[in-house]
Design an enzyme around this catalytic site. Sequence first.
Site, PDB file in Angstrom:
ATOM      1  N   GLY A 275       0.941  -1.280   0.113  1.00  0.00           N
ATOM      2  CA  GLY A 275      -0.051   0.052   0.027  1.00  0.00           C
ATOM      3  C   GLY A 275       0.811   1.047  -0.149  1.00  0.00           C
ATOM      4  CB  CYS A 355     -10.584  23.355  18.603  1.00  0.00           C
ATOM      5  SG  CYS A 355     -11.391  24.530  17.583  1.00  0.00           S
TER       6      CYS A 355
HETATM    7  C1  LIG Z   1      -3.049  -2.182   5.533  1.00  0.00           C
HETATM    8  C2  LIG Z   1      -2.598  -3.335   4.881  1.00  0.00           C
HETATM    9  C3  LIG Z   1      -1.836  -3.622   3.871  1.00  0.00           C
HETATM   10  C4  LIG Z   1      -0.923  -2.481   3.355  1.00  0.00           C
HETATM   11  O1  LIG Z   1      -0.062  -1.907   4.025  1.00  0.00           O
HETATM   12  P1  LIG Z   1       1.155  -0.731   3.685  1.00  0.00           P
HETATM   13  O2  LIG Z   1       1.868  -0.638   5.132  1.00  0.00           O
HETATM   14  O3  LIG Z   1       0.332   0.538   3.314  1.00  0.00           O
HETATM   15  O4  LIG Z   1       1.965  -1.284   2.658  1.00  0.00           O
HETATM   16  C5  LIG Z   1      -1.378  -5.018   3.390  1.00  0.00           C
HETATM   17  N1  LIG Z   1      -2.146  -6.042   3.809  1.00  0.00           N
HETATM   18  C6  LIG Z   1      -3.350  -5.837   4.734  1.00  0.00           C
HETATM   19  C7  LIG Z   1      -3.855  -7.205   5.344  1.00  0.00           C
HETATM   20  C8  LIG Z   1      -3.520  -4.767   5.245  1.00  0.00           C
HETATM   21  O5  LIG Z   1      -4.329  -4.598   6.411  1.00  0.00           O
END
Ligand SMILES: *Cc1c(COP(=O)(O)O)cnc(C)c1O
Length: 425
Positions: A275, A355
């Site tokens: 991600g 705030c």
């Molecule tokens: C959030 C998540 C990801 C991605 O994580 P990154 O740190 O953004 O690469 C991948 N797999 C699962 C199951 C997640 O919950």
Amino acid sequence: MDYFNYKKGKLFAESVDVETIAAEVGTPVYIYSKATFAEHLQKIKEAYRELETTICYSVKACGNINILKFMAEAGSGFDIVSGGELYRVLQAGGEPSKTVYAGVGKTDTEIIEALNAGIGYFNIESEAELQNLILLATKENKQPKAALRINPDVDPKTHTYTTTGKKETKFGVDIERGRKVFANYGKNETVKLCAIHIHLGSAGRTVEPYVEAIEKILVLIDQVRSDGFTIEAVNIGGGYGADYITSAAPVAADYAAAIVPLLKDKNLKVILEPGASIAANAAILVTQVLYLKTSGEKKFAIVDAGMNDLIRPPLYDAFHFIWPVKVKKEFVPDRRDKDLQMRGGEVVDVVGPICESSDFFGKDRFLPPLKRRDLLSIFTAGAYGFSMSSNYNARVRSAEVLVDGENFQVIRKRENYEDLVALER
Ligand SMILES: *Cc1c(COP(=O)(O)O)cnc(C)c1O
């Protein structure tokens, strides 16, 4: 690493002047670079080319359907954690069979939606969930595939809130129980339990936790196979580092150098769920300085973005490099770093209008001298930026803009006041 660069003292997103976008769309505004997304995806593909790999981009990092659309066109699958994210993927034209679904609390409605969409794998987080999936799949007359999410009890050495692969977290099934779960369900004809999933947490800065976790699950895979069950795939999750500070995190090739040899010739398909490593430095959040003030020894720059727009600094103590969109030649930064200092600057706290004392983007930051109405760029804002934004303080969510070469396009309009109350009428 990304396509946000200064040319003659002006910040550009690919070939578009950031000031032009701010003038046209207003601030605060998220500005995404399509080329950056594409390049990160490509680098991961290349790094793992020796394995049979599916990359499932993690929608929760940054899930605008226009972004998902070009990711799908570039061959990406998707990692989802809710029915809403499945809806986003489908709206974007994503491939359901390349979609994997994790989450400790999937509802019946969400499971049925995913069954009917025909997703690739359910990532199962408990035996109770697996029993429920079997029940619902029987009712719906579907035969889904499932991966058992194993909690490998490995510390990725990141922030506690983004650690998910330690025993005391709520995620997955203890590695010791893994073999038992296959013994109980590995021959089930409704749900084909045929893969292992791990996800250690986010923003790790080293490769070692992955090696440790993969070595552990390979032992489990051997045991489960020798017990007579099929394991066709391993999903090694996400959490790969992103460059919040210039060159501070391993790149895809560094991870792959350690991971590929472990998984080669194991007769396993490999799924990755990146991600942040794809999205983080694919966006900046541009905000305007509203006021400058001094309080005792401290100087504050109060900007028009708030923690409702980007919550990572207070939530995770996250560092985001902040720099003016337009600077004199001597202030063009050569890297993004906490310690960047140049003669003639000053130390300020960059804070929002909300705030709460937690409403800050950076504390004690060295910056070139600022004045009212200057534009600031908050870098590396693409992951868990807009996707974590809210309407707190009845603030409208900012606009999102996608840059592609010389062109830019609003991919999400700025909300208006009516949007804030529409569902309350
Ligand atoms: C959030 C998540 C990801 C991605 O994580 P990154 O740190 O953004 O690469 C991948 N797999 C699962 C199951 C997640 O919950």
